[in-house]
Design a protein around this motif. Sequence first.
Motif, short mmCIF file in Angstrom:
data_model
loop_
_atom_site.label_atom_id
_atom_site.label_comp_id
_atom_site.label_asym_id
_atom_site.label_seq_id
_atom_site.Cartn_x
_atom_site.Cartn_y
_atom_site.Cartn_z
N GLN A 259 39.31 24.18 60.99
CA GLN A 259 40.07 24.49 62.19
C GLN A 259 41.04 23.37 62.57
O GLN A 259 42.13 23.64 63.07
CB GLN A 259 39.12 24.81 63.35
CG GLN A 259 38.37 26.13 63.17
CD GLN A 259 39.32 27.30 62.97
OE1 GLN A 259 40.03 27.70 63.90
NE2 GLN A 259 39.35 27.87 61.77
N GLN A 260 40.66 22.13 62.33
CA GLN A 260 41.63 21.04 62.52
C GLN A 260 42.84 21.25 61.64
O GLN A 260 43.99 21.09 62.07
CB GLN A 260 40.96 19.70 62.22
CG GLN A 260 39.98 19.22 63.26
CD GLN A 260 39.27 17.94 62.85
OE1 GLN A 260 39.67 17.28 61.89
NE2 GLN A 260 38.22 17.60 63.56
N ALA A 261 42.59 21.62 60.37
CA ALA A 261 43.69 21.84 59.43
C ALA A 261 44.56 23.00 59.86
O ALA A 261 45.80 22.93 59.77
CB ALA A 261 43.13 22.08 58.03
N THR A 262 43.95 24.07 60.36
CA THR A 262 44.73 25.23 60.79
C THR A 262 45.62 24.88 61.98
O THR A 262 46.79 25.27 62.03
CB THR A 262 43.80 26.40 61.15
OG1 THR A 262 43.04 26.76 60.00
CG2 THR A 262 44.58 27.61 61.62
N TRP A 263 45.09 24.14 62.94
CA TRP A 263 45.91 23.71 64.08
C TRP A 263 47.05 22.81 63.62
O TRP A 263 48.18 22.94 64.10
CB TRP A 263 45.05 22.96 65.09
CG TRP A 263 44.35 23.85 66.08
CD1 TRP A 263 43.13 24.45 65.93
CD2 TRP A 263 44.83 24.25 67.36
NE1 TRP A 263 42.83 25.19 67.04
CE2 TRP A 263 43.85 25.08 67.95
CE3 TRP A 263 45.98 23.97 68.09
CZ2 TRP A 263 44.00 25.65 69.21
CZ3 TRP A 263 46.13 24.52 69.36
CH2 TRP A 263 45.15 25.35 69.90
N MET A 264 46.78 21.90 62.70
CA MET A 264 47.81 20.94 62.30
C MET A 264 48.79 21.52 61.29
O MET A 264 49.98 21.17 61.30
CB MET A 264 47.16 19.67 61.75
CG MET A 264 46.42 18.88 62.81
SD MET A 264 46.13 17.17 62.31
CE MET A 264 44.45 16.93 62.89
N ASN A 265 48.32 22.43 60.43
CA ASN A 265 49.23 23.07 59.48
C ASN A 265 50.06 24.15 60.16
O ASN A 265 51.13 24.51 59.68
CB ASN A 265 48.46 23.68 58.32
CG ASN A 265 47.83 22.63 57.42
OD1 ASN A 265 48.28 21.49 57.37
ND2 ASN A 265 46.77 23.00 56.71
N GLY A 266 49.55 24.71 61.25
CA GLY A 266 50.27 25.79 61.92
C GLY A 266 50.12 27.12 61.22
O GLY A 266 50.87 28.06 61.49
N ARG A 267 49.13 27.21 60.33
CA ARG A 267 48.89 28.44 59.58
C ARG A 267 47.61 28.26 58.77
O ARG A 267 47.07 27.16 58.69
CB ARG A 267 50.06 28.71 58.62
CG ARG A 267 50.27 27.62 57.58
CD ARG A 267 51.55 27.81 56.80
NE ARG A 267 51.74 26.75 55.82
CZ ARG A 267 52.89 26.53 55.19
NH1 ARG A 267 53.94 27.28 55.46
NH2 ARG A 267 52.99 25.55 54.31
N GLU A 268 47.16 29.33 58.17
CA GLU A 268 46.01 29.22 57.28
C GLU A 268 46.38 28.42 56.03
O GLU A 268 47.55 28.30 55.68
CB GLU A 268 45.53 30.62 56.88
CG GLU A 268 44.90 31.41 58.02
CD GLU A 268 43.56 30.83 58.46
OE1 GLU A 268 42.59 30.90 57.69
OE2 GLU A 268 43.51 30.31 59.59
N LYS A 269 45.38 27.88 55.36
CA LYS A 269 45.63 27.06 54.19
C LYS A 269 46.36 27.84 53.11
O LYS A 269 46.08 29.01 52.86
CB LYS A 269 44.30 26.53 53.63
CG LYS A 269 43.65 25.44 54.46
CD LYS A 269 42.40 24.91 53.78
CE LYS A 269 41.78 23.78 54.60
NZ LYS A 269 40.55 23.25 53.97
#
Length: 450
Positions: free
Chosen positions: A153-163
């Motif tokens: 979820q940290q990655a999703t917030w920071m990437n602005g999208r799913e992996k």
Amino acid sequence: MSYFNHQSRRAFLSMCLKGGASVAALTSLQLQAISSSMNNTELADYKALVCIFLHGGSDSLNMLVPLTGDQRLHYEQSRQNLAITEPMTLNTLTQFEGGVGLHPSMSAISSTFDAGQLGFVGGVGTLITPTTLADYRNKAVPLPNHLFSHNDQQATWMNGREKVSLNTGWGARMLERLNQHNSFTSNISLAGANPWQAGIDTTPYALNKSGVMKINSLTGYQPQVDHVKSIMDRLLSTQTNSLQDAYASRLSSSISNVQHMNTLLEQAPVLTTQFSDNSLSEQLAAVAKSLSISDQTGNKRQIFFVSLGGFDTHDEQVTRQPALLATLATALSEFNSALTELSLQNSVTTFTMSDFGRTLTSNGDGTDHGWASNQLIMGGAVNGQDLHGTMLSQQVDSNIDVGGGRLIPQFSNEQYFAPIAKWFGLNDSEINDIFPNLGNFDTYALNLFK
């Protein structure tokens, strides 16, 4: 020099490479696509974004609480021993049933809110498409992967999208689209490497809380910067393969960047604003110092990243959360004061992100991983003194509770990001490209800026 005599150039570079050098292989077609997508509009003004990441998943549903009526009763029944008994009344421009109260530990930002320079965003979280409780239970719509996992979820917030196969952060993607990534001072982190600032052609420049960086090239060997650079230049001057040559160039450039940044920071004005000695205040003090030299760096756009940890309050929340929220509020108030002193309050927008919200129900000593959350946004350009989005009903087993008091977001995090990107200078086409799920939502439902 005796230490260097024991190491060949190749051995030294090998040691450096083992320290974590990475190479992203891109095809010429990918590079061409990236280049052609850049916004070549000449930027006339200066703007900066400051992201504050609250690591661990902030119980922001206890940051904004209802004050009266049935909404207050539901809140007290669900939060049990964690309920806030004396919240501060927020006179929001938008009215909500039950009113809006602020956690009393955040009193330091009340004046900023009343002055119209700070707002909240309510009921926001990771979504791919609008989702109801029936959709969730029947798996009728796609859902974010690993909803209650910290790292995902940290990655999703920071990437602005799913992996995806090539992950980049939406902060870095904005800089690249605006063609503002070429200067190392455009992308600065006070909290280490992070996905939000990682791009195809940009990486964050790490700055420490004291502002000025020092070069300690090798353990036990700490001469003056100019002396180190002369040694490095000789050591890295001749390489035997392209990878070593690329790394040598990058390392030499890094040393030059440190020298340049230090020179500018040493000339920075001394602020009268006093910052506290907590970690977040210290980081934001360094950001303020960096912003004070924005004229000298020549950037039209900058992004900064700071963080505050400790929000994974599975236990001791009654004592831990007030301290965390007080730290956040104090640091924001001080930073706003510094921006006003620098006459940059209208040019800098500060906002929060966090892994997720937390459960409404208490586990006896704290809360567990949830979903929907509330966020903060601050700046002179912000439509402040309001709660944008919604005041979530904090009722267990309601029509937005997927179980255990985990509430379905009513606004996607991409809807939260879109107006920020618009203010930063991106056009609608670029915004929809950076945030691929926006087409499933009302893009500008959140009116965050004046």
